[in-house]
Design an enzyme around this catalytic site. Structure first.
Site, PDB file in Angstrom:
ATOM      1  N   CYS A 316     -43.887  31.171  -0.064  1.00 35.95           N
ATOM      2  CA  CYS A 316     -43.071  30.067   0.459  1.00 35.95           C
ATOM      3  C   CYS A 316     -41.869  29.940  -0.467  1.00 35.95           C
ATOM      4  O   CYS A 316     -41.176  30.932  -0.708  1.00 35.95           O
ATOM      5  CB  CYS A 316     -43.891  28.785   0.571  1.00 35.95           C
ATOM      6  SG  CYS A 316     -44.820  28.318  -0.895  1.00 35.95           S
ATOM      7  N   TRP A 320     -46.565  27.590  -4.637  1.00 35.00           N
ATOM      8  CA  TRP A 320     -47.721  26.854  -5.171  1.00 35.00           C
ATOM      9  C   TRP A 320     -48.215  25.741  -4.250  1.00 35.00           C
ATOM     10  O   TRP A 320     -49.027  24.927  -4.655  1.00 35.00           O
ATOM     11  CB  TRP A 320     -47.436  26.317  -6.568  1.00 35.00           C
ATOM     12  CG  TRP A 320     -46.212  25.458  -6.745  1.00 35.00           C
ATOM     13  CD1 TRP A 320     -45.584  24.682  -5.825  1.00 35.00           C
ATOM     14  CD2 TRP A 320     -45.488  25.292  -7.974  1.00 35.00           C
ATOM     15  NE1 TRP A 320     -44.519  24.041  -6.381  1.00 35.00           N
ATOM     16  CE2 TRP A 320     -44.433  24.398  -7.710  1.00 35.00           C
ATOM     17  CE3 TRP A 320     -45.626  25.793  -9.263  1.00 35.00           C
ATOM     18  CZ2 TRP A 320     -43.521  24.002  -8.690  1.00 35.00           C
ATOM     19  CZ3 TRP A 320     -44.716  25.398 -10.238  1.00 35.00           C
ATOM     20  CH2 TRP A 320     -43.680  24.522  -9.945  1.00 35.00           C
ATOM     21  N   ARG A 322     -47.836  25.925   0.078  1.00 33.45           N
ATOM     22  CA  ARG A 322     -48.192  26.638   1.295  1.00 33.45           C
ATOM     23  C   ARG A 322     -48.807  28.003   1.007  1.00 33.45           C
ATOM     24  O   ARG A 322     -49.720  28.453   1.723  1.00 33.45           O
ATOM     25  CB  ARG A 322     -46.947  26.811   2.175  1.00 33.45           C
ATOM     26  CG  ARG A 322     -46.462  25.535   2.803  1.00 33.45           C
ATOM     27  CD  ARG A 322     -45.049  25.660   3.365  1.00 33.45           C
ATOM     28  NE  ARG A 322     -44.041  25.651   2.313  1.00 33.45           N
ATOM     29  CZ  ARG A 322     -42.724  25.604   2.528  1.00 33.45           C
ATOM     30  NH1 ARG A 322     -42.288  25.602   3.786  1.00 33.45           N
ATOM     31  NH2 ARG A 322     -41.882  25.576   1.532  1.00 33.45           N
TER      32      ARG A 322
END
Length: 580
Positions: A316, A320, A322
């Site tokens: 993403c 940390w 998604r």
């Protein structure tokens, strides 16, 4: 620990469940930083190494004091091959750790916060990796200033203090800097045999205070990543999960607003990757959170089974929130199919997933909880929506092998029907999180679900009985049995035999040829995949409600009562009239 002398039976199960509670309690108060060392963190790190060692021969990528990345584990596990198959049909990585360490050191600047491409799951000899998105010129200009800006003014910039070139070349459009930095990133991807890159960002570039603070492969102007298969699969960020909490932890009917100004990344999947998934991707903006997460997970499982050689990268923005959501769902789903971590019991795979995929890779749980952004909770509660065979990678492997060897028709391999979306009521509508004894207790036992003699009629407990036959789960819940019979679910689960040395150490949920009858009448076994995922979820809900769930409240007595009631309803601890 599992199988340790002096920790047998109920005492061992209680100790391991307590370990989950202690982990979540620490995690909810402290963000992991590689430069900080204390006995609790060291214990968590060592426990993760022990759990990896049960199934894999691995090397370690050293990250002392966060020299490579400030929020990556100090000892990053690089799995080389499984140690549990006796050498038969062994899938082994061809990567050399010394070369990998060198590639990592050179490529770390290419990605946001130095969160480089990191292999975290070994599946059929292929690496499933995680990372952040590509760094933009703002980060390359000065990591310290970038981290201060991107974190909203926090002085914690991690352990990185790389010397970087001045901004003249960047500001004047010189692409040589990006050629060099991203070139190292591409070399790392190729060395790990990564072909597929799945980008979960809803933006083409992350913009903060009017500046492009990150980039991504899909908008690289020089098309340096053209040789990779790029998938843009936009998924809501952690802020969206405050809406999830505010709706009593109900994801059904919760649809992301795709018309917001910052959302400019379209869904883009090569048509060849959507075959046989039976998903109308044109409708993605109308999907609720359940449908969207299910469909993306189906896509990822489809990709990793597509060919025998190519790995997958999921990222993403920072990697940390998604990213660990989908990495965790992949790990747990593959484990439930008996394809990874085959020697780990439900409580152990839960510990590994929380500790390694979330805590040691820097998820800021305390910050997210303070804002009500319950993406961490959503991940493990979501397991109830992926218990059916339509999410089974084992089924897809059987299909692929059958097609390749022309041994059996595909339809003959699909012996299990499936449900679509799980429960639409409480978070624990299928069974209570209150258990008499968890089916993860070591020893030669069979487990059967029996009706509780007191309490609400839907409450179920596990009962243990000695037997010499393989373990069997028997579900004894009348209304669920009736529903299951109607849907054709009550057929034995199918899985590969586990290594013999795991059998005595880990009493995983399995179907067998000699079910133990319940007092009333014999019940067909629940499919293994479903049983395993449901138990992981139950252990998590119990630990979470006993720690974080009862602490995330204000000081007002009325607010305390209201939020406790809300959480109790959400996790299924409160029915219409009683707390179970």
């Amino acid at each position: 620990m599992w199988g340790e002398a002096g920790l047998a039976g109920p005492a061992a199960a209680a100790s391991r469940s307590e370990e989950i509670g202690e982990l979540i309690e620490h995690f909810s108060r402290h963000q992991y930083r590689a430069k900080e060392n204390n006995t609790k963190v060291e214990k968590i790190e060592n426990r993760c190494l022990e759990l990896f060692r049960r199934d894999y021969v691995f090397s370690v990528i050293h990250n002392p004091n966060g020299e490579l990345c400030g929020h990556y584990p100090r000892q990053i596990v690089f799995m080389e091959y499984t140690s549990t198959d006796g050498g038969k049909d062994r899938f082994e990585s061809t990567v050399q750790t010394s070369k990998l360490q060198d590639f990592v050191s050179r490529s770390k600047m290419a990605r946001c916060r130095s969160r480089f491409v990191c292999p975290v799951i070994l599946y059929q000899g292929k690496h499933i990796c995680r990372s952040a998105t590509l760094a933009g010129w703002g980060e390359l200009y000065g990591r310290s200033g970038y981290n201060y800006l991107f974190s909203g003014g926090s002085e914690d910039t991690g352990a990185e203090s790389d010397e970087l070139p001045d901004d003249y070349a960047v500001r004047n459009g010189d692409s040589q800097l990006f050629d060099k930095v991203r070139g190292h990133d591409i070399k790392l991807l190729r060395y790990l045999s990564i072909r597929y890159i799945c980008d979960l960002m809803v933006e083409k570039k992350k913009v903060k205070f009017g500046l492009n603070v990150t980039s991504s492969e899909k908008v690289d102007k020089a098309q340096r990543y053209a040789d990779f298969t790029l998938l843009s699969i936009p998924y809501p960020g952690c802020e969206f999960f405050k809406d999830y909490k505010d709706r009593d932890y109900t994801a059904e009917g919760l649809v992301f607003n795709w018309n917001q100004d910052f959302v400019d990344a379209p869904l883009n999947i090569p048509p060849s990757l959507t075959e046989n998934l039976h998903i109308d991707w044109r409708d993605y903006q109308s999907w609720d959170l359940v449908q969207q997460t299910q469909n993306y997970l189906k896509l990822l499982i489809h990709i990793i089974n597509r060919d025998e050689d190519s790995g997958l990268l999921v990222h993403c923005i920072s990697g940390w929130d998604r990213t660990p959501l989908f990495i965790s769902l992949l790990r747990l789903s593959l484990w439930a199919d008996g394809l990874v971590h085959v020697c780990l019991a439900p409580v152990e795979i839960l510990y590994l997933t929380i500790a390694y995929d979330w805590f040691l890779f820097g998820h800021m749980l305390s910050d997210r909880l303070s804002k009500g952004e319950e993406i961490f909770f959503f991940c493990f509660n979501f397991l109830k929506h992926i218990t059916s065979e339509e999410f089974s990678a084992a089924k897809k492997l059987r299909r692929r092998n059958a097609h390749k060897e022309a041994e059996l028709p595909v339809d003959d391999l699909c012996i299990l029907a499936h449900t679509d979306r799980g429960s639409t009521t409480s978070l624990s509508s299928d069974f209570s999180v209150i258990m008499e004894e968890s089916p993860t207790t070591a020893g030669s036992f069979n487990y059967e679900a029996v009706e509780m003699t007191t309490g609400p009629p839907t409450q179920v407990a596990w009962r243990r009985g000695r037997t010499s036959s393989p373990q069997t789960i028997v579900w004894n819940k009348p209304h669920l049995l009736n529903q299951a019979e109607e849907r054709g679910l009550l057929q034995p689960g199918v899985s590969e035999p586990r290594p013999s040395h795991c059998q005595s150490e880990n009493n995983l949920l399995r179907t067998g040829s000699s079910p133990l009858a319940v007092p009333e009448r014999r019940r067909p076994p629940i499919p293994e995949r479903r049983a395993k995922l449901e138990e992981v979820r139950a252990i998590f809900l119990s630990a979470y409600s006993a720690t974080v769930g009862l602490r995330s409240i204000s000081t007002s007595p009325s607010a305390i009562g209201g939020l406790l009631e809300q959480f109790a309803r959400g996790v299924g601890l409160r029915g219409t009239n009683n707390i179970v």
